[in-house]
Design an enzyme around this catalytic site. Structure first.
Site, short mmCIF file in Angstrom:
data_model
loop_
_atom_site.label_atom_id
_atom_site.label_comp_id
_atom_site.label_asym_id
_atom_site.label_seq_id
_atom_site.Cartn_x
_atom_site.Cartn_y
_atom_site.Cartn_z
N ASN A 140 0.85 -1.24 -0.04
CA ASN A 140 0.03 0.02 -0.12
C ASN A 140 0.75 1.18 0.11
OD1 ASN A 140 1.02 -0.48 2.60
ND2 ASN A 140 -1.08 0.59 3.57
N ARG B 57 11.17 4.21 5.39
CA ARG B 57 10.86 4.52 6.88
C ARG B 57 11.71 3.54 7.57
NH1 ARG B 57 4.72 5.27 8.47
NH2 ARG B 57 4.68 2.81 8.90
N GLU C 297 4.91 -8.71 -3.24
CA GLU C 297 4.91 -9.28 -4.48
C GLU C 297 4.03 -8.54 -5.41
OE1 GLU C 297 4.08 -10.83 -1.56
OE2 GLU C 297 1.96 -11.20 -1.62
N GLY D 97 2.54 -5.03 7.86
CA GLY D 97 1.66 -5.50 7.22
C GLY D 97 0.40 -6.03 7.97
N SER D 98 -0.12 -7.29 7.80
CA SER D 98 -1.38 -7.64 8.47
C SER D 98 -0.90 -8.18 9.82
CB SER D 98 -1.99 -8.84 7.76
OG SER D 98 -1.32 -9.76 7.45
N GLY E 291 2.20 -10.62 10.69
CA GLY E 291 3.19 -10.25 11.75
C GLY E 291 3.13 -11.54 12.81
N GLU F 11 4.58 -3.33 12.74
CA GLU F 11 3.73 -2.28 12.37
C GLU F 11 2.55 -2.82 11.53
OE1 GLU F 11 1.38 -0.04 11.23
OE2 GLU F 11 2.72 0.62 9.39
N ARG G 121 -7.96 8.35 1.24
CA ARG G 121 -6.75 8.47 0.68
C ARG G 121 -6.42 6.98 0.32
NH1 ARG G 121 -1.45 8.63 3.99
NH2 ARG G 121 -2.81 7.87 5.66
N CYS H 195 -3.18 1.66 6.99
CA CYS H 195 -3.38 0.92 8.39
C CYS H 195 -3.88 2.30 9.18
CB CYS H 195 -2.32 0.08 8.70
SG CYS H 195 -0.97 0.99 8.60
N GLU I 294 8.10 3.73 14.58
CA GLU I 294 9.20 4.24 13.26
C GLU I 294 8.96 5.70 13.25
OE1 GLU I 294 7.33 1.47 10.16
OE2 GLU I 294 9.21 0.63 10.40
P1 ADP Z 1 -1.34 -8.82 2.39
O1 ADP Z 1 -2.33 -9.96 2.62
O2 ADP Z 1 -2.15 -7.43 2.13
O3 ADP Z 1 -0.60 -9.13 1.34
P2 ADP Z 1 0.66 -9.48 4.43
O4 ADP Z 1 0.56 -9.04 5.72
O5 ADP Z 1 0.38 -10.80 4.02
O6 ADP Z 1 -0.56 -8.56 3.78
O7 ADP Z 1 1.77 -8.75 3.51
C1 ADP Z 1 2.83 -7.78 3.87
C2 ADP Z 1 4.14 -8.44 3.40
O8 ADP Z 1 4.31 -9.54 4.01
C3 ADP Z 1 4.39 -8.74 2.08
O9 ADP Z 1 5.54 -8.35 1.49
C4 ADP Z 1 4.08 -10.35 1.95
O10 ADP Z 1 4.59 -10.94 0.81
C5 ADP Z 1 4.74 -10.50 3.33
N1 ADP Z 1 4.61 -11.96 3.68
C6 ADP Z 1 3.43 -12.73 3.96
N2 ADP Z 1 3.63 -13.79 4.40
C7 ADP Z 1 4.88 -14.10 4.72
C8 ADP Z 1 5.64 -15.08 5.19
N3 ADP Z 1 5.19 -16.11 5.50
N4 ADP Z 1 6.97 -14.71 5.33
C9 ADP Z 1 7.36 -13.41 5.07
N5 ADP Z 1 6.74 -12.64 4.56
C10 ADP Z 1 5.53 -12.94 4.49
#
Ligand code: ADP
Length: 513
Positions: free
Chosen positions: A183, A191, A209, A262-263, A267, A284, A312, A318, A491
């Site tokens: 996002n 950061r 990805e 991320g999520s 995390g 975060e 936005r 988040c 951060e």
């Molecule tokens: P979303 O579902 O919106 O992609 P994520 O929290 O899964 O949210 O993704 C945030 C980041 O975490 C991305 O770079 C994703 O590739 C990475 N990610 C997701 N699963 C893993 C994992 N098992 N190990 C490392 N990175 C991960």
């Protein structure tokens, strides 16, 4: 993907369904300086291909815009080894020299702002105006931490013993793995990386990805700025390879620290992996921000704040407000003006059209989630004031709902999309109880002209960030981070660099009076 033709049309105003005759087809192409469109991994100062590639798609059209090296665990390990080797020399570089290099990197980002913004728009769908804003924001971390690099002060502490001196020395922790979301494809990297490099750490970045191009463009500029080989490494990979790459980045003994945005669910997975080797972690994670409007609020100020905070990046941040709590006395006028502001200001379209304010969501799954929350709320009695429709591809109409209750899904989980649900409340206590009834706490917003109330509410909100009569808060000078399951650490600000530093206690003993 030609069936998604609506996505190739010129910008259209919100809530005006286009008749076929009005549909203007328009092909959007990514036109960026070639050297900034990198598709290989960047490890140890070298651009390297992997055995296979994965596609990067424009979320507005579904069209492929690039094929990027799909790194696996072997490439990740090579990056960690390179970062570890580089750490031993980078930590010896003086703070002033590190500062100068970060500043050069900043200057190059500013110089290439337009191209970097286009990359963000094409790989994430973000409207170009916002993408430019993200580049400015992203570069500001290089600027800020180039200055903070020179202010990593330790302490000399008064000793209880006459023959001893106590020194507290700050040192870089080592190699940091940086895992970032789509996002903010650029800013979430700087950061973290700017703070890490300023502290004397080296990094391995695994971008999302969906958005590897912005990360690789940052690597190109880091290289041009003269950041030494191995200090900033980027290993892009597909969703399929992510768990194995993530495993290396979170378990390799040479990695000292993981920093993730991320999520909350992901995390927790990363934290569990990092536990075995007791790595430091900054997390975060998700939010569920309450946006509280009290009777005394300036309603226009609240509407402006809500527009920025909710729409936005099409609601995909988040800190986006997720639950709008509006006091009875101001409720109707707020809802009415909110609807008018949405009509006047929101325009759906391809992000590269300068008139667009609302791009697509990152993928169809994200739009389905918003649509599902809307139908759940409507089934339980919510009223659609604006929008409500799932559009083609991953587009979603910005939506205003009222008569929302806390039984509805949209008030229980993060939406990450352009849905603005309004809950009516009567008392401050009631509003705070709803606001704090969440296991996450990143941002919260309070609109009121009553100073005593502002203090009460701001102190009582269980969040790491509070916006008072303001909907847009992020800046490198201030902290960013949450409480509860929204994460660990902070951060930005003077605290951000601490996440990459250890404090060493040095005891000078045996001193003669
Ligand atoms: P979303 O579902 O919106 O992609 P994520 O929290 O899964 O949210 O993704 C945030 C980041 O975490 C991305 O770079 C994703 O590739 C990475 N990610 C997701 N699963 C893993 C994992 N098992 N190990 C490392 N990175 C991960």
């Amino acid at each position: 993907m030609s069936s998604l033709c609506v996505l190739l049309r010129k910008t259209r105003p919100l809530l005006h369904s286009l008749s076929p005759a009005m549909q203007k087809h328009h092909q959007y192409t990514l036109d960026v300086t070639a050297s900034l469109v990198r598709t290989q991994s960047f490890v140890d100062g070298q651009w390297t291909s992997a055995a296979s590639v994965f596609p990067v798609l424009d979320p507005a059209t579904g069209e492929e815009i690039a094929r990027v090296s799909d790194c696996g665990p072997a490439e990740a390990k090579r990056a960690v080894d390179a970062a570890y080797k580089a750490f031993h020399s980078w930590k010896q570089v003086t703070a002033k020299e590190r500062s100068v290099l970060l500043r050069k990197w900043f200057d190059l980002m500013v110089l290439h702002r337009e191209d970097l913004a286009k990359l963000i728009t094409f790989e994430s769908g973000k409207p170009i105006q916002e993408a430019r804003g993200e580049i400015t924001y992203s570069a500001s971390f290089l600027d800020w931490f180039s200055e903070e690099a020179r202010r990593v002060y330790g302490d000399i502490v008064p000793s209880p013993h006459r023959d001893r001196k106590i020194l507290l020395l700050k040192q870089p922790v080592g190699v940091a793995s940086i895992i970032t979301p789509w996002n903010f494809p650029s800013a979430m990297i700087t950061r973290k990386a700017a703070a890490a490099l300023a502290a004397g750490c080296t990094v391995v970045v695994k971008p999302a990805e969906d958005t590897p191009l912005s990360a690789l463009a940052l690597a190109e500029l880091a290289d041009q700025a003269g950041i030494p080989a191995g200090v900033f490494n980027v290993v892009p990979c597909s969703r399929e390879k992510t768990p194995s790459v993530g495993h290396v980045l979170c378990t390799d003994p040479l990695v000292a620290k993981i920093s993730f945005t991320g999520s909350t669910a992901t995390g927790k997975v990363l934290l569990r992996m990092a536990a075995d080797t007791v790595k430091k972690a900054s997390m975060e994670l998700g939010g569920h921000a309450p946006f509280m409007v009290f009777d005394s609020a300036d309603v226009d100020q609240a509407v402006t704040g809500a527009m920025g905070s909710k729409f936005r990046n099409s609601g995909q941040t988040c800190v986006c407000s997720n639950r709008f709590l509006v006091q009875s006395g101001i409720h109707d006028v707020f809802v009415e003006r909110m609807g008018r502001a949405m009509d006047a200001e929101l325009r759906l379209g391809h992000g590269s059209d300068p008139n667009t304010t609302q791009g697509p969501l990152i993928n169809a799954r994200a739009a389905d989630k918003v649509a599902h929350q809307i139908s759940d709320a409507v089934t339980q009695g919510a009223r659609v004031v604006r929008g409500g429709k799932r559009l083609e591809g991953s587009f979603m109409e910005p939506t205003l709902l009222c008569d929302v209750t806390t039984d509805m899904l949209c008030t229980q989980e993060e939406t990450f999309g352009p849905l603005l649900p309004v809950i009516r409340f009567n008392t401050e206590e009631e509003a705070l109880a709803i606001a704090n009834a969440s296991n996450v706490g990143l941002a919260g917003y309070c609109f009121s002209q009553d100073v005593s109330q502002i203090w009460r509410v701001a102190e009582a909100l269980e969040t790491g960030i509070v916006g008072i009569n303001e909907g847009l808060l992020s800046t490198p000078e201030a902290t960013f981070g949450g409480v509860k399951q929204s994460g660990l650490g902070r951060e930005g600000s003077k605290y951000g660099i601490e996440e990459y530093l250890d404090v060493k206690y040095m005891c000078f003993g045996g001193l003669k009076p």
